[in-house]
Design a protein around this motif. Structure first.
Motif, mmCIF file in Angstrom:
data_model
loop_
_atom_site.group_PDB
_atom_site.id
_atom_site.type_symbol
_atom_site.label_atom_id
_atom_site.label_comp_id
_atom_site.label_asym_id
_atom_site.label_seq_id
_atom_site.Cartn_x
_atom_site.Cartn_y
_atom_site.Cartn_z
ATOM 1 N N PHE A 52 0.867 -1.171 0.000
ATOM 2 C CA PHE A 52 0.000 0.000 0.000
ATOM 3 C C PHE A 52 0.910 1.229 0.000
ATOM 4 N N ARG A 53 0.318 2.377 -0.274
ATOM 5 C CA ARG A 53 1.084 3.617 -0.183
ATOM 6 C C ARG A 53 0.187 4.740 0.322
ATOM 7 N N GLN A 54 0.832 5.717 0.925
ATOM 8 C CA GLN A 54 0.096 6.872 1.439
ATOM 9 C C GLN A 54 0.868 8.131 1.108
ATOM 10 N N ALA A 55 0.273 8.945 0.269
ATOM 11 C CA ALA A 55 0.872 10.222 -0.086
ATOM 12 C C ALA A 55 0.457 11.270 0.943
ATOM 13 N N PRO A 56 1.212 12.340 1.071
ATOM 14 C CA PRO A 56 0.866 13.380 2.045
ATOM 15 C C PRO A 56 -0.541 13.899 1.823
ATOM 16 N N GLY A 57 -1.330 13.914 2.888
ATOM 17 C CA GLY A 57 -2.679 14.441 2.815
ATOM 18 C C GLY A 57 -3.705 13.532 2.173
ATOM 19 N N LYS A 58 -3.289 12.307 1.855
ATOM 20 C CA LYS A 58 -4.211 11.381 1.206
ATOM 21 C C LYS A 58 -4.372 10.111 2.033
ATOM 22 N N ASP A 59 -5.414 9.362 1.708
ATOM 23 C CA ASP A 59 -5.640 8.088 2.384
ATOM 24 C C ASP A 59 -4.652 7.042 1.876
ATOM 25 N N ARG A 60 -4.458 6.025 2.690
ATOM 26 C CA ARG A 60 -3.628 4.898 2.268
ATOM 27 C C ARG A 60 -4.350 4.160 1.146
ATOM 28 N N GLU A 61 -3.617 3.804 0.088
ATOM 29 C CA GLU A 61 -4.239 3.148 -1.051
ATOM 30 C C GLU A 61 -3.499 1.870 -1.428
ATOM 31 N N PHE A 62 -4.244 0.928 -1.948
ATOM 32 C CA PHE A 62 -3.701 -0.346 -2.404
ATOM 33 C C PHE A 62 -2.843 -0.129 -3.640
ATOM 34 N N VAL A 63 -1.726 -0.851 -3.719
ATOM 35 C CA VAL A 63 -0.846 -0.774 -4.879
ATOM 36 C C VAL A 63 -0.773 -2.113 -5.608
ATOM 37 N N ALA A 64 -0.442 -3.185 -4.878
ATOM 38 C CA ALA A 64 -0.256 -4.495 -5.506
ATOM 39 C C ALA A 64 -0.385 -5.577 -4.457
ATOM 40 N N ALA A 65 -0.780 -6.784 -4.907
ATOM 41 C CA ALA A 65 -0.936 -7.915 -4.002
ATOM 42 C C ALA A 65 -0.431 -9.184 -4.663
ATOM 43 N N ALA A 66 -0.006 -10.119 -3.831
ATOM 44 C CA ALA A 66 0.420 -11.434 -4.306
ATOM 45 C C ALA A 66 -0.093 -12.481 -3.339
ATOM 46 N N SER B 103 -5.683 -14.216 3.628
ATOM 47 C CA SER B 103 -6.061 -14.766 2.337
ATOM 48 C C SER B 103 -5.914 -13.696 1.273
ATOM 49 N N PHE B 104 -5.840 -14.144 0.017
ATOM 50 C CA PHE B 104 -5.660 -13.209 -1.086
ATOM 51 C C PHE B 104 -6.814 -12.223 -1.157
ATOM 52 N N TRP B 105 -8.015 -12.673 -0.872
ATOM 53 C CA TRP B 105 -9.176 -11.802 -1.024
ATOM 54 C C TRP B 105 -9.321 -10.830 0.147
ATOM 55 N N MET B 106 -8.549 -11.041 1.188
ATOM 56 C CA MET B 106 -8.565 -10.113 2.315
ATOM 57 C C MET B 106 -7.521 -9.008 2.159
ATOM 58 N N VAL B 107 -6.519 -9.240 1.350
ATOM 59 C CA VAL B 107 -5.345 -8.381 1.376
ATOM 60 C C VAL B 107 -5.598 -7.027 0.723
ATOM 61 N N PHE B 108 -6.717 -6.878 0.020
ATOM 62 C CA PHE B 108 -7.012 -5.606 -0.634
ATOM 63 C C PHE B 108 -7.623 -4.595 0.332
ATOM 64 N N ASN B 109 -8.119 -5.079 1.457
ATOM 65 C CA ASN B 109 -8.857 -4.244 2.402
ATOM 66 C C ASN B 109 -7.973 -3.922 3.601
ATOM 67 N N PRO B 110 -7.618 -2.649 3.796
ATOM 68 C CA PRO B 110 -6.748 -2.321 4.939
ATOM 69 C C PRO B 110 -7.303 -2.805 6.274
ATOM 70 N N ASP B 111 -8.621 -2.890 6.375
ATOM 71 C CA ASP B 111 -9.217 -3.342 7.638
ATOM 72 C C ASP B 111 -9.008 -4.834 7.884
ATOM 73 N N LYS B 112 -8.660 -5.575 6.835
ATOM 74 C CA LYS B 112 -8.458 -7.020 6.953
ATOM 75 C C LYS B 112 -6.979 -7.400 7.062
ATOM 76 N N ILE B 113 -6.099 -6.426 7.016
ATOM 77 C CA ILE B 113 -4.670 -6.704 7.096
ATOM 78 C C ILE B 113 -4.301 -7.179 8.499
#
Length: 123
Positions: free
Chosen positions: A36-50, A100-110
């Motif tokens: 994930f990544r978080q730019a200044p002033g922005k929310d954390r966003e998904f980048v890539a998953a494996a 699980s792979f389907w959980m990894v996209f959601n920051p709340d499931k990390i």
């Protein structure tokens, strides 16, 4: 439990960087991983998953064609190869693991987060 991210830095637009994240304290092979990544002033966003083995991958639209996520289960390490970097890629990058792979996209499931590594891309 620890996820130790490294490899960030200051680069110019068009350059490449490879981020690494070393895991310890949990069964890395059994977990899906993500960046994930978080730019200044922005929310954390998904980048890539494996996922596991075989390894499905998924990318945010902003990363497709430029970034590649990979993992080395023997080394308990994940990577993010970033090519053709743009100023808008400037952010703190976080590695993460989920059950699980389907959980990894959601920051709340990390389940586990790394501490972040800063990437700055100058124009």
């Amino acid at each position: 439990v620890q996820l130790q991210a490294s490899g960030g830095g200051l680069v110019q637009a068009g350059d490449s960087l490879r981020l690494s994240c070393a895991a310890s304290g949990f069964p890395f092979t059994n977990y899906a991983v993500a960046w994930f990544r978080q730019a200044p002033g922005k929310d954390r966003e998904f980048v890539a998953a494996a996922g596991g083995n075989p390894t499905p991958t998924a990318y945010a639209d902003s990363a497709k064609g430029r970034f590649t996520i990979s993992r080395d289960n023997a080394k308990n390490t994940m990577y993010l190869q970033m090519n053709s970097l743009k100023p808008e890629d400037t952010a703190v990058y976080y590695c993460a693991a989920a059950g699980s792979f389907w959980m990894v996209f959601n920051p709340d499931k990390i389940a586990y987060w790394g501490q972040g590594t800063k990437v700055t891309v100058s124009s």
